[in-house]
Design a protein around this motif. Sequence first.
Motif, PDB file in Angstrom:
ATOM      1  N   ASP A 132      60.690  12.207  29.412  1.00 22.70           N
ATOM      2  CA  ASP A 132      60.818  13.633  29.164  1.00 22.70           C
ATOM      3  C   ASP A 132      60.310  13.913  27.758  1.00 22.70           C
ATOM      4  O   ASP A 132      59.718  13.034  27.116  1.00 22.70           O
ATOM      5  N   ARG A 133      60.511  15.115  27.287  1.00 28.99           N
ATOM      6  CA  ARG A 133      59.949  15.499  25.989  1.00 28.99           C
ATOM      7  C   ARG A 133      60.421  14.584  24.864  1.00 28.99           C
ATOM      8  O   ARG A 133      59.668  14.261  23.941  1.00 28.99           O
ATOM      9  N   ASN A 134      61.679  14.131  24.917  1.00 29.56           N
ATOM     10  CA  ASN A 134      62.275  13.405  23.807  1.00 29.56           C
ATOM     11  C   ASN A 134      62.583  11.947  24.081  1.00 29.56           C
ATOM     12  O   ASN A 134      63.061  11.249  23.180  1.00 29.56           O
ATOM     13  N   ASN A 135      62.330  11.470  25.299  1.00 29.25           N
ATOM     14  CA  ASN A 135      62.758  10.119  25.657  1.00 29.25           C
ATOM     15  C   ASN A 135      61.748   9.416  26.562  1.00 29.25           C
ATOM     16  O   ASN A 135      61.070  10.047  27.375  1.00 29.25           O
ATOM     17  N   TYR A 136      61.709   8.098  26.389  1.00 23.36           N
ATOM     18  CA  TYR A 136      60.907   7.216  27.235  1.00 23.36           C
ATOM     19  C   TYR A 136      61.823   6.051  27.573  1.00 23.36           C
ATOM     20  O   TYR A 136      62.170   5.253  26.691  1.00 23.36           O
ATOM     21  N   ILE A 137      62.258   5.959  28.827  1.00 27.30           N
ATOM     22  CA  ILE A 137      63.349   5.058  29.198  1.00 27.30           C
ATOM     23  C   ILE A 137      62.847   3.983  30.156  1.00 27.30           C
ATOM     24  O   ILE A 137      62.212   4.286  31.173  1.00 27.30           O
ATOM     25  N   ARG A 138      63.181   2.735  29.832  1.00 23.98           N
ATOM     26  CA  ARG A 138      62.856   1.606  30.700  1.00 23.98           C
ATOM     27  C   ARG A 138      64.058   0.674  30.801  1.00 23.98           C
ATOM     28  O   ARG A 138      65.030   0.812  30.059  1.00 23.98           O
ATOM     29  N   ARG A 149      54.847   4.987  20.517  1.00 26.33           N
ATOM     30  CA  ARG A 149      54.368   6.083  21.369  1.00 26.33           C
ATOM     31  C   ARG A 149      54.642   7.444  20.740  1.00 26.33           C
ATOM     32  O   ARG A 149      54.680   8.452  21.446  1.00 26.33           O
ATOM     33  N   GLY A 150      54.852   7.473  19.435  1.00 27.44           N
ATOM     34  CA  GLY A 150      55.161   8.734  18.785  1.00 27.44           C
ATOM     35  C   GLY A 150      56.642   9.057  18.754  1.00 27.44           C
ATOM     36  O   GLY A 150      57.036  10.145  18.335  1.00 27.44           O
ATOM     37  N   PHE A 151      57.475   8.098  19.187  1.00 32.82           N
ATOM     38  CA  PHE A 151      58.916   8.281  19.129  1.00 32.82           C
ATOM     39  C   PHE A 151      59.463   7.671  17.838  1.00 32.82           C
ATOM     40  O   PHE A 151      58.916   6.720  17.304  1.00 32.82           O
ATOM     41  N   THR A 152      60.579   8.222  17.368  1.00 32.79           N
ATOM     42  CA  THR A 152      61.159   7.778  16.100  1.00 32.79           C
ATOM     43  C   THR A 152      62.014   6.536  16.262  1.00 32.79           C
ATOM     44  O   THR A 152      61.951   5.607  15.447  1.00 32.79           O
ATOM     45  N   THR A 200      63.669  -9.444  24.051  1.00 32.89           N
ATOM     46  CA  THR A 200      63.880 -10.557  24.973  1.00 32.89           C
ATOM     47  C   THR A 200      65.381 -10.725  25.190  1.00 32.89           C
ATOM     48  O   THR A 200      66.156 -10.682  24.235  1.00 32.89           O
ATOM     49  N   ILE A 201      65.786 -10.893  26.461  1.00 33.05           N
ATOM     50  CA  ILE A 201      67.195 -11.142  26.755  1.00 33.05           C
ATOM     51  C   ILE A 201      67.292 -12.336  27.707  1.00 33.05           C
ATOM     52  O   ILE A 201      66.346 -12.643  28.438  1.00 33.05           O
ATOM     53  N   GLU A 202      68.443 -12.985  27.688  1.00 32.41           N
ATOM     54  CA  GLU A 202      68.661 -14.146  28.547  1.00 32.41           C
ATOM     55  C   GLU A 202      69.443 -13.796  29.808  1.00 32.41           C
ATOM     56  O   GLU A 202      69.229 -14.396  30.864  1.00 32.41           O
ATOM     57  N   SER A 203      70.373 -12.836  29.708  1.00 32.73           N
ATOM     58  CA  SER A 203      71.134 -12.440  30.892  1.00 32.73           C
ATOM     59  C   SER A 203      71.597 -11.000  30.755  1.00 32.73           C
ATOM     60  O   SER A 203      71.770 -10.491  29.648  1.00 32.73           O
ATOM     61  N   GLY A 204      71.782 -10.354  31.898  1.00 38.22           N
ATOM     62  CA  GLY A 204      72.199  -8.962  31.914  1.00 38.22           C
ATOM     63  C   GLY A 204      71.020  -8.023  32.108  1.00 38.22           C
ATOM     64  O   GLY A 204      69.881  -8.449  32.327  1.00 38.22           O
ATOM     65  N   LEU A 205      71.319  -6.731  32.044  1.00 42.54           N
ATOM     66  CA  LEU A 205      70.296  -5.697  32.161  1.00 42.54           C
ATOM     67  C   LEU A 205      70.412  -4.767  30.968  1.00 42.54           C
ATOM     68  O   LEU A 205      71.505  -4.355  30.583  1.00 42.54           O
ATOM     69  N   LEU A 206      69.272  -4.395  30.399  1.00 42.01           N
ATOM     70  CA  LEU A 206      69.261  -3.667  29.148  1.00 42.01           C
ATOM     71  C   LEU A 206      68.345  -2.461  29.250  1.00 42.01           C
ATOM     72  O   LEU A 206      67.161  -2.582  29.591  1.00 42.01           O
ATOM     73  N   LEU A 207      68.890  -1.262  28.976  1.00 41.67           N
ATOM     74  CA  LEU A 207      68.067  -0.060  28.856  1.00 41.67           C
ATOM     75  C   LEU A 207      67.413  -0.033  27.490  1.00 41.67           C
ATOM     76  O   LEU A 207      68.065  -0.249  26.469  1.00 41.67           O
ATOM     77  N   VAL A 208      66.110   0.222  27.478  1.00 44.67           N
ATOM     78  CA  VAL A 208      65.352   0.354  26.240  1.00 44.67           C
ATOM     79  C   VAL A 208      64.863   1.797  26.177  1.00 44.67           C
ATOM     80  O   VAL A 208      64.058   2.210  27.002  1.00 44.67           O
ATOM     81  N   ILE A 209      65.386   2.544  25.223  1.00 46.83           N
ATOM     82  CA  ILE A 209      65.135   3.978  25.158  1.00 46.83           C
ATOM     83  C   ILE A 209      64.424   4.316  23.854  1.00 46.83           C
ATOM     84  O   ILE A 209      64.980   4.152  22.762  1.00 46.83           O
ATOM     85  N   GLN A 210      63.194   4.757  23.972  1.00 45.31           N
ATOM     86  CA  GLN A 210      62.472   5.297  22.817  1.00 45.31           C
ATOM     87  C   GLN A 210      62.743   6.798  22.788  1.00 45.31           C
ATOM     88  O   GLN A 210      62.606   7.482  23.808  1.00 45.31           O
ATOM     89  N   SER A 211      63.104   7.319  21.600  1.00 51.23           N
ATOM     90  CA  SER A 211      63.534   8.714  21.555  1.00 51.23           C
ATOM     91  C   SER A 211      63.168   9.364  20.231  1.00 51.23           C
ATOM     92  O   SER A 211      62.843   8.701  19.251  1.00 51.23           O
ATOM     93  N   ARG A 212      63.228  10.682  20.239  1.00 52.08           N
ATOM     94  CA  ARG A 212      63.081  11.476  19.025  1.00 52.08           C
ATOM     95  C   ARG A 212      64.000  12.689  19.125  1.00 52.08           C
ATOM     96  O   ARG A 212      64.408  13.075  20.219  1.00 52.08           O
ATOM     97  N   ASP A 213      64.298  13.290  17.981  1.00 54.13           N
ATOM     98  CA  ASP A 213      65.182  14.442  17.962  1.00 54.13           C
ATOM     99  C   ASP A 213      64.452  15.675  18.518  1.00 54.13           C
ATOM    100  O   ASP A 213      63.253  15.771  18.445  1.00 54.13           O
TER     101      ASP A 213
END
Length: 213
Positions: A132-138, A149-152, A200-213
């Motif tokens: 969306d305008r302020n977030n890039y979520i994976r 990507r231009g996110f803070t 890098t992670i060894e176990s679990g699931l992790l959200l990686v969120i690039q964002s700006r105000d």
Amino acid sequence: MNDKRVVIVSGGAWTDDYLNHIRPGDLLIGADRGALLLIERGLRPDIAVGDFDSVSGEDVKRIRASSGRIDSCDPVDKNYTDTELAFELALDERPSEIVMLGVTGGRMDHTLANVQLLIRALRHQVVCTIRDRNNYIRLTGSHLVVEERGFTYVSLIPATMEVSGVTLEGFEYPLQNATLRQGQSLSVSNKLAGPTGTVTIESGLLLVIQSRD
């Protein structure tokens, strides 16, 4: 699986930045009002899906006339949200990538449910992003390259109770074999130190969120 890219557009707040995420050859799925949003910008949904309870009767006629295919459902007797119905259709295409637009903001219950769809994509080995305008979520269960990507900010949010073996390289605040747990804010508002960084992670699931105000 093939090289097909599927773009899902739902009925959240539209920003014309979304047009930059749509490429020639993408299969376009409009979820409910998302189909109308595409049509209003001169794009033809390959599939329009949902109960269409968020648009007028005239809008429904327009959607039917301007879409490649209609998958409608009863607004009461259904087990899935319109966005999840669109997501199921996207998975049926066995794509290499799914991009989800207009699926955040508004109702928090819908936003959280849509973010959890990233888990389904990961299990199907499909690259999936929410934008969306302020977030890039994976989401990652192993290794992810984060590009500028231009996110803070870059924030890491556990999608499982615990994520272990978290290592960050190329960030202002690196981590080495750390453990992140739900309910903690240790990994919020980090920043890239250069054009790219790796998670890098060894176990679990992790959200990686690039964002700006």
